[in-house]
Motif scaffolding. Structure first.
Motif, mmCIF file in Angstrom:
data_model
loop_
_atom_site.group_PDB
_atom_site.id
_atom_site.type_symbol
_atom_site.label_atom_id
_atom_site.label_comp_id
_atom_site.label_asym_id
_atom_site.label_seq_id
_atom_site.Cartn_x
_atom_site.Cartn_y
_atom_site.Cartn_z
ATOM 1 N N ALA A 32 37.489 32.084 29.569
ATOM 2 C CA ALA A 32 38.736 32.384 29.515
ATOM 3 C C ALA A 32 39.220 32.489 28.150
ATOM 4 O O ALA A 32 40.171 33.382 27.857
ATOM 5 N N ASP A 33 38.456 32.214 27.095
ATOM 6 C CA ASP A 33 38.798 32.477 25.574
ATOM 7 C C ASP A 33 38.033 33.646 24.971
ATOM 8 O O ASP A 33 38.036 33.860 23.753
ATOM 9 N N THR A 34 37.361 34.175 25.545
ATOM 10 C CA THR A 34 36.392 35.528 25.727
ATOM 11 C C THR A 34 37.295 36.646 25.476
ATOM 12 O O THR A 34 37.849 37.110 26.271
ATOM 13 N N PRO A 35 37.499 37.358 24.235
ATOM 14 C CA PRO A 35 38.212 38.490 24.145
ATOM 15 C C PRO A 35 37.816 39.754 24.859
ATOM 16 O O PRO A 35 36.766 39.678 25.109
ATOM 17 N N GLY A 36 38.814 40.303 25.740
ATOM 18 C CA GLY A 36 38.547 41.359 26.335
ATOM 19 C C GLY A 36 37.988 40.982 27.921
ATOM 20 O O GLY A 36 37.688 41.871 28.547
ATOM 21 N N TYR A 37 37.880 39.781 28.110
ATOM 22 C CA TYR A 37 37.110 39.264 29.230
ATOM 23 C C TYR A 37 38.176 39.721 30.492
ATOM 24 O O TYR A 37 39.319 39.210 30.742
ATOM 25 N N ARG A 38 37.672 40.116 31.684
ATOM 26 C CA ARG A 38 38.618 40.366 32.814
ATOM 27 C C ARG A 38 38.015 39.474 33.796
ATOM 28 O O ARG A 38 36.694 39.194 34.262
ATOM 29 N N ARG A 39 39.036 38.790 34.488
ATOM 30 C CA ARG A 39 38.765 37.921 35.451
ATOM 31 C C ARG A 39 37.817 38.436 36.724
ATOM 32 O O ARG A 39 38.392 39.535 37.229
ATOM 33 N N LYS A 40 36.921 37.792 37.244
ATOM 34 C CA LYS A 40 36.130 38.147 38.282
ATOM 35 C C LYS A 40 36.821 37.774 39.460
ATOM 36 O O LYS A 40 37.237 36.545 39.866
ATOM 37 N N LEU A 41 37.011 38.684 40.665
ATOM 38 C CA LEU A 41 37.421 38.171 41.713
ATOM 39 C C LEU A 41 36.347 38.582 43.062
ATOM 40 O O LEU A 41 35.725 39.297 42.878
ATOM 41 N N ILE A 42 36.493 37.648 43.783
ATOM 42 C CA ILE A 42 35.264 37.859 45.137
ATOM 43 C C ILE A 42 36.295 37.855 46.333
ATOM 44 O O ILE A 42 37.181 37.111 46.517
ATOM 45 N N SER A 43 35.775 38.749 47.308
ATOM 46 C CA SER A 43 36.085 38.892 48.555
ATOM 47 C C SER A 43 35.199 38.481 49.450
ATOM 48 O O SER A 43 34.136 38.186 49.492
ATOM 49 N N PHE A 44 35.934 38.118 50.918
ATOM 50 C CA PHE A 44 34.918 37.659 51.856
ATOM 51 C C PHE A 44 35.017 38.795 53.015
ATOM 52 O O PHE A 44 35.937 39.369 53.214
ATOM 53 N N GLU A 45 33.482 38.891 53.439
ATOM 54 C CA GLU A 45 33.559 39.916 54.463
ATOM 55 C C GLU A 45 33.035 39.186 56.004
ATOM 56 O O GLU A 45 32.259 38.504 55.984
ATOM 57 N N GLN A 46 33.626 39.714 57.179
ATOM 58 C CA GLN A 46 33.022 39.054 58.345
ATOM 59 C C GLN A 46 31.941 39.737 58.650
ATOM 60 O O GLN A 46 31.661 41.175 58.805
ATOM 61 N N VAL A 47 30.830 39.140 59.118
ATOM 62 C CA VAL A 47 29.521 39.690 59.598
ATOM 63 C C VAL A 47 29.721 40.391 61.005
ATOM 64 O O VAL A 47 30.605 39.689 61.847
ATOM 65 N N MET A 48 28.780 41.232 61.315
ATOM 66 C CA MET A 48 29.333 41.678 62.660
ATOM 67 C C MET A 48 29.025 40.802 63.935
ATOM 68 O O MET A 48 29.849 41.094 64.931
ATOM 69 N N ASP A 49 28.664 39.802 63.903
ATOM 70 C CA ASP A 49 28.468 38.742 65.026
ATOM 71 C C ASP A 49 29.934 37.996 65.150
ATOM 72 O O ASP A 49 30.371 37.386 66.046
#
Length: 126
Positions: A32-49
């Motif tokens: 959070a205090d690292t200069p130039g750091y961009r927040r990481k976002l993760i999404s979820f994917e439904q599997v074929m089943d």
């Protein structure tokens, strides 16, 4: 029996996905205090089943990085500003709580399916 196996697989995939989410939230908080750091976002994917889920690609939040005035900072430009991080600790804490609750719900579902499967095996042994 197959439905119980599907329940175990669905809850296990949910636990894995939420564990990944917690990992990235933790990285965001740590930086959070690292200069130039961009927040990481993760999404979820439904599997074929259709019953299981997995973590999608990690992407960086494209929200504008804040300009922080600190003339003595080693990364400051001539005007005394440097790019901060776009991590909002309140959002990260809320995301962490949501992920933890989802993880816990998947653990309870997994445990219930396991207990039902164990009971079924006991009935079949008789």
């Amino acid at each position: 029996m197959n439905d119980l196996g599907n329940s175990l697989a669905a809850s296990a995939s949910g636990m894995e996905a939420q564990a990944n989410r917690i990992r990235y939230v933790s990285e965001n908080i740590a930086n959070a205090d690292t200069p130039g750091y961009r927040r990481k976002l993760i999404s979820f994917e439904q599997v074929m089943d259709g019953a299981t889920v997995r973590s999608g690609k990690v992407r960086l939040d494209q929200q504008e990085l804040p300009e922080i005035y600190s003339p003595g900072h080693p990364m400051a430009n001539e005007a005394g500003y440097y790019k901060g991080s776009n991590v909002d600790l309140m959002i990260e804490i809320a995301d962490a709580r949501e992920a933890q609750r989802s993880y816990d719900a998947n653990v309870r579902l997994f445990d219930q399916a396991r207990q039902m499967m164990q009971s079924l095996f006991e009935v079949l042994r008789r």
